[in-house]
Enzyme design. Sequence first.
Site, PDB file in Angstrom:
ATOM      1  CE1 TYR A   1      56.604  13.461  98.819  1.00  0.00           C
ATOM      2  CE2 TYR A   1      54.398  12.584  98.599  1.00  0.00           C
ATOM      3  CZ  TYR A   1      55.604  12.971  98.030  1.00  0.00           C
ATOM      4  OH  TYR A   1      55.781  12.852  96.671  1.00  0.00           O
TER       5      TYR A   1
HETATM    6  N1  LIG Z   1      57.797  11.877  93.024  1.00  0.00           N
HETATM    7  C1  LIG Z   1      58.177  13.076  93.341  1.00  0.00           C
HETATM    8  O1  LIG Z   1      59.392  13.371  93.411  1.00  0.00           O
HETATM    9  C2  LIG Z   1      57.155  14.128  93.630  1.00  0.00           C
HETATM   10  C3  LIG Z   1      57.559  15.469  93.781  1.00  0.00           C
HETATM   11  C4  LIG Z   1      56.574  16.425  94.019  1.00  0.00           C
HETATM   12  C5  LIG Z   1      55.229  16.046  94.125  1.00  0.00           C
HETATM   13  N2  LIG Z   1      54.886  14.734  94.009  1.00  0.00           N
HETATM   14  C6  LIG Z   1      53.465  14.307  94.130  1.00  0.00           C
HETATM   15  O2  LIG Z   1      52.661  15.121  93.297  1.00  0.00           O
HETATM   16  C7  LIG Z   1      51.636  15.747  94.070  1.00  0.00           C
HETATM   17  C8  LIG Z   1      51.286  17.079  93.459  1.00  0.00           C
HETATM   18  O3  LIG Z   1      52.447  17.908  93.437  1.00  0.00           O
HETATM   19  P1  LIG Z   1      52.279  19.478  93.618  1.00  0.00           P
HETATM   20  O4  LIG Z   1      51.555  19.750  94.899  1.00  0.00           O
HETATM   21  O5  LIG Z   1      53.625  20.074  93.416  1.00  0.00           O
HETATM   22  O6  LIG Z   1      51.291  19.777  92.390  1.00  0.00           O
HETATM   23  P2  LIG Z   1      50.831  21.095  91.653  1.00  0.00           P
HETATM   24  O7  LIG Z   1      49.484  20.765  91.113  1.00  0.00           O
HETATM   25  O8  LIG Z   1      51.845  21.551  90.682  1.00  0.00           O
HETATM   26  O9  LIG Z   1      50.710  22.214  92.786  1.00  0.00           O
HETATM   27  C9  LIG Z   1      49.709  22.114  93.750  1.00  0.00           C
HETATM   28  C10 LIG Z   1      49.639  23.399  94.556  1.00  0.00           C
HETATM   29  O10 LIG Z   1      49.231  24.495  93.718  1.00  0.00           O
HETATM   30  C11 LIG Z   1      48.295  25.306  94.423  1.00  0.00           C
HETATM   31  N3  LIG Z   1      47.005  25.142  93.746  1.00  0.00           N
HETATM   32  C12 LIG Z   1      46.448  23.975  93.267  1.00  0.00           C
HETATM   33  N4  LIG Z   1      45.259  24.194  92.715  1.00  0.00           N
HETATM   34  C13 LIG Z   1      45.021  25.511  92.814  1.00  0.00           C
HETATM   35  C14 LIG Z   1      43.943  26.338  92.405  1.00  0.00           C
HETATM   36  N5  LIG Z   1      42.880  25.823  91.781  1.00  0.00           N
HETATM   37  N6  LIG Z   1      44.033  27.667  92.663  1.00  0.00           N
HETATM   38  C15 LIG Z   1      45.099  28.201  93.281  1.00  0.00           C
HETATM   39  N7  LIG Z   1      46.159  27.461  93.703  1.00  0.00           N
HETATM   40  C16 LIG Z   1      46.116  26.133  93.473  1.00  0.00           C
HETATM   41  C17 LIG Z   1      48.253  24.782  95.853  1.00  0.00           C
HETATM   42  O11 LIG Z   1      49.313  25.353  96.629  1.00  0.00           O
HETATM   43  P3  LIG Z   1      49.163  26.737  97.452  1.00  0.00           P
HETATM   44  O12 LIG Z   1      47.703  26.976  97.717  1.00  0.00           O
HETATM   45  O13 LIG Z   1      49.949  26.509  98.676  1.00  0.00           O
HETATM   46  O14 LIG Z   1      49.771  27.761  96.573  1.00  0.00           O
HETATM   47  C18 LIG Z   1      48.602  23.309  95.650  1.00  0.00           C
HETATM   48  O15 LIG Z   1      49.098  22.686  96.808  1.00  0.00           O
HETATM   49  C19 LIG Z   1      52.205  15.793  95.491  1.00  0.00           C
HETATM   50  O16 LIG Z   1      51.213  15.910  96.497  1.00  0.00           O
HETATM   51  C20 LIG Z   1      52.911  14.459  95.548  1.00  0.00           C
HETATM   52  O17 LIG Z   1      51.963  13.436  95.816  1.00  0.00           O
HETATM   53  C21 LIG Z   1      55.826  13.772  93.740  1.00  0.00           C
END
Ligand SMILES: NC(=O)c1ccc[n+]([C@@H]2O[C@H](COP(=O)([O-])OP(=O)(O)OC[C@H]3O[C@@H](n4cnc5c(N)ncnc54)[C@H](OP(=O)(O)O)[C@@H]3O)[C@@H](O)[C@H]2O)c1
Length: 369
Positions: free
Chosen positions: A63
Site C-alpha cells: 500500500y
Molecule cells: N486484500 C485486498 O486485496 C484488499 C483490496 C482492497 C482493500 N483492502 C483493504 O480493505 C480496506 C477497505 O477497502 P476500501 O477502501 O476499498 O473500502 P470501502 O469501504 O469499500 O471504500 C472506502 C472508501 O469509500 C469512501 N467512503 C467511505 N465511507 C464514506 C462515507 N461515509 N461517505 C462517503 N464516502 C465514503 C471513501 O473514499 P472517497 O472519499 O475517496 O470516495 C473511502 O476511502 C482497505 O483500506 C484495505 O485495508 C484489501
Amino acid sequence: MSMAHYYLLGRSGLRVSRLALGTMNFGTGGFHAAYGKTEDEARPIFRRYLEAGGNFIDTADFYTAGESETILGNLVAEAGVRDRVVLTTKFTNSVDPGDPNAGGNGRKHMIRALEASLRRLRTDHVDLFLLHTWDRITPVEEVMRTFDDLTRAGKIRYAGLSDVPSWYAARAQTLAEAHSLAPLVSLQLPYSLVDRTIELEHVAMGQTLGLGITAWSPLGSGFLTGKYRRADQGLSGTGRLSGDGAAGHAWTEREWELLAALESVAGELGRPMAQVALNWVATRPGIASAIVGASSAEQLDANLAALDFELPAESRERLDAASAVPPGSVYRMFTPAYQSWLVNPGVKVADKPAGYAPAVRNWTPGDAA
Ligand SMILES: NC(=O)c1ccc[n+]([C@@H]2O[C@H](COP(=O)([O-])OP(=O)(O)OC[C@H]3O[C@@H](n4cnc5c(N)ncnc54)[C@H](OP(=O)(O)O)[C@@H]3O)[C@@H](O)[C@H]2O)c1
C-alpha cells in the site's frame, strides 16, 4: 456501543473488532496515490478509530509503496498502543520490479517482506500476517511451513490468506491440521452488496475450517454510500470512483437497481446508506469483520455507527433479494430448492437440530453477562 464488543477471529483466541480499519489510503506514493492521505490527514482517522474502541488494523507492504506501514508505525508509536492493537499486514506484491524473488509467495520473499514490514511498522512482530494474493506457482507446503516458522520465531502471532481460491485455502488449512502447523485463522476477501461472489465457495469453506472472513471494500469502494449518480459516461459524483477511479468498470442495470433498493431501505430506517451497507456485510454468515476505509474522520465516524442498530428482517430480505446473483452451473445443485427437489424429496433434513451445541460456542451480546 457495538465497537465495545470483540469477537474471536476464526478458530483462534484473538479478540477483534467487527469493524476493522483499512489503511490502504494512508500515504501518497505508489499504486494508491490517487486517493492517498498524508500522515497529518491520516492521524485523525486513526485516532478516531482508537477512541471508538476499535482494535483491528489492516495494512500491506504494497500500500502506497510502503508509506501506509510507515505512517501506521508512527501513529501507533505516537499513541502508545502497540500492544492494544491487532496489527495486520500482507506480503506478495513485488517491492522491486525485475527481481524475481522480490515478489510472490516463496519463502525467500515472505521472510524478506516481513522483515521490511516490521522495520516500517516499528515493531518486532505483527499480530496477523497475510498472504496477499495467490501467485499460482509457489507450493502451498512452503507457504504453510514458513508461516509456522515465523510463528515459532515470535515474528507473527497468527497467519491468514487474502485473495486466494477456496480450494487453495482448504488445502493449506488441511495441511496445517495434518502436520500440526500454525493454523490459518483468517481470510481477507472482497465482499459487499455489489460483490457476493465469495458466497459460492469461500464462506462455507471458512465456516467449516475455522477461518474468519474479513471483508474488504465493503462499500464497493464508496459506490454504496449513495454519493454517485448514474451519468452518460458511467457515474457522476465526487470521490475515489470519479474521474479515472472506476476506469474499466461498467456499472450495470442490476447495480443501479440495487443502489435504489439500498437507498429506499436506508430512508425507511433513517440511516445513511453506508451504515446500512456495512451493517449488512458485517452481519452476514461467516463474516468476522468488515474492513472500513475512510477519507476523513467524519466519514469514519458515520461508518463506525453501522452496528449500532439491528437490520430488521424485512429490510434484510429486500437487500438480499436486490443483491442476489442467481447461482449458475454446478452451484445450482447446492441451493435449498434443488436439494429439497432431488436430494431430500418429501422430508426435511438439516445438519443439526436447533439448540444442538456447535463445536465452538462463542459468546454473543445476547448471552448473560
Ligand atoms: N486484500 C485486498 O486485496 C484488499 C483490496 C482492497 C482493500 N483492502 C483493504 O480493505 C480496506 C477497505 O477497502 P476500501 O477502501 O476499498 O473500502 P470501502 O469501504 O469499500 O471504500 C472506502 C472508501 O469509500 C469512501 N467512503 C467511505 N465511507 C464514506 C462515507 N461515509 N461517505 C462517503 N464516502 C465514503 C471513501 O473514499 P472517497 O472519499 O475517496 O470516495 C473511502 O476511502 C482497505 O483500506 C484495505 O485495508 C484489501
